[in-house]
Structure formats: C-alpha cells, structure tokens
Design a protein around this motif. Structure first.
Motif, PDB file in Angstrom:
ATOM      1  N   THR A  18      33.044   4.113   2.291  1.00 25.51           N
ATOM      2  CA  THR A  18      33.671   2.823   1.989  1.00 25.51           C
ATOM      3  C   THR A  18      33.049   2.224   0.739  1.00 25.51           C
ATOM      4  O   THR A  18      33.764   1.749  -0.154  1.00 25.51           O
ATOM      5  CB  THR A  18      33.515   1.847   3.178  1.00 25.51           C
ATOM      6  OG1 THR A  18      34.017   2.475   4.352  1.00 25.51           O
ATOM      7  CG2 THR A  18      34.258   0.547   2.918  1.00 25.51           C
ATOM      8  N   PRO A  46      36.064   7.290   5.846  1.00 24.49           N
ATOM      9  CA  PRO A  46      35.722   5.928   5.410  1.00 24.49           C
ATOM     10  C   PRO A  46      36.371   4.846   6.274  1.00 24.49           C
ATOM     11  O   PRO A  46      37.417   5.067   6.889  1.00 24.49           O
ATOM     12  CB  PRO A  46      36.309   5.873   3.994  1.00 24.49           C
ATOM     13  CG  PRO A  46      37.495   6.783   4.059  1.00 24.49           C
ATOM     14  CD  PRO A  46      37.070   7.911   4.983  1.00 24.49           C
ATOM     15  N   THR A  48      38.557   1.821   5.818  1.00 25.52           N
ATOM     16  CA  THR A  48      39.408   1.327   4.729  1.00 25.52           C
ATOM     17  C   THR A  48      40.175   0.072   5.098  1.00 25.52           C
ATOM     18  O   THR A  48      40.751  -0.570   4.229  1.00 25.52           O
ATOM     19  CB  THR A  48      40.406   2.408   4.257  1.00 25.52           C
ATOM     20  OG1 THR A  48      41.292   2.734   5.317  1.00 25.52           O
ATOM     21  CG2 THR A  48      39.676   3.645   3.757  1.00 25.52           C
TER      22      THR A  48
END
Length: 171
Positions: A18, A46, A48
């Motif tokens: 991230t 990640p 997001t």
C-alpha cells in the motif's frame, strides 16, 4: 552516488505494498513532493480500499490469518478520523486517476480478505491503460511471503516475483 533513477521499483507486501502504491501515486499526482519516480511496481496483497467491505472481506475475514478485526485495528491506528479512509493516501483505489503511473505486477492471495480490492485496483489501473500483470495464488492466504517454513511452494513464488523484477529493471 551511482543510483540510476530510471531503474527504481517501488514494492512491498500488505501495508508495504500500500505504501509503495501511495508513493507511486504521489510521484505522478504530486511530483514536486517526491525525488524519485518509479519505473515499476511490485505489489503483493495490498490494501487499496479501506473505505468499505467486500465479499472477500466477509468470506475470508476470519480464520485465514488476516482477520477483519485486525484490519480494523490497523485502520483505526492509521486514520485520524473515519473520513481519512476516503483519501487516496489511505485507499489508493479511490484516487482521482492514475496518469503516468508505472507498470505493475500485483500478486494476490486467493484466500485473503483483501482479494477483491486487489482485483479492483488492478482492473482500475488496466482500464486507464496501464500495464498491469496480476498473479493470483489461489490456495494461499494473506502474508504468504512469510510462510516459507510451512508452504514449500513459496520458494517458487519468490523466484517468479524476482524474475519479474529483474526483467522490469532490465527493460
């Protein structure tokens, strides 16, 4: 000295991915604030979009290592207030656009609460014309890169990601 600024990749896993995403976004949305613009991104599972829950959050939010309660704990410690979750610096999927973003490889875990938002982020980048490769490791969970001692196939995953990084930096 000697650093080739045209061959820098930003990458990480989980919140590190991230942060890499946010820095890559910052390099194109606010270029004066960052000294380096990456040529490539390597993003492993990640975060997001911290603004909402997805079906994968509901499906894999308990019993698959990263749990919804833990995610919420992290989000509460990162956000000053609830509205922060709508900021692209917290939820890169909510950015106004991705002009000039570098190509990316996004590695996702098939049993991860973050799976749907990772897929959505990849789609959004692709819809804006960015070169994005997505590898979905169907049987794995969040944080799989740390599971070498219990999942023998992780060495192959590292090999695949390393080969992609080498190719991206050689281009």
């Amino acid at each position: 000295e000697g650093l080739d600024l045209t061959r820098v990749a930003f990458g990480g896993d989980s919140v590190g991915a991230t942060l890499a995403t946010v820095l890559a976004l910052q390099s194109v949305l606010e270029p004066a604030t960052l000294a380096i613009k990456p040529c490539w991104q390597l993003l492993c599972y990640p975060v997001t979009d911290a603004s909402t829950n997805s079906p994968s959050t509901e499906l894999f939010g308990e019993g698959y290592l990263l749990e919804t309660e833990t995610l919420e704990w992290f989000y509460r410690h990162y956000a000053r207030e609830a509205a922060d979750r709508l900021d692209w610096r917290f939820s890169p999927l909510l950015a106004p656009g991705y002009p000039g973003m570098p190509p990316a490889l996004i590695a996702l875990a098939g049993h991860d609460p973050l799976l749907d938002e990772g897929r959505a982020y990849a789609r959004r980048l692709q819809e804006q014309g960015l070169a994005v490769e997505v590898i979905e490791y169907a049987g794995l969970i969040h944080d799989f890169l740390r599971l070498q001692s219990v999942v023998p196939d992780i060495d192959e995953v590292y090999g695949q990601l390393t080969q992609a990084l080498r190719a991206a930096l050689a281009a």
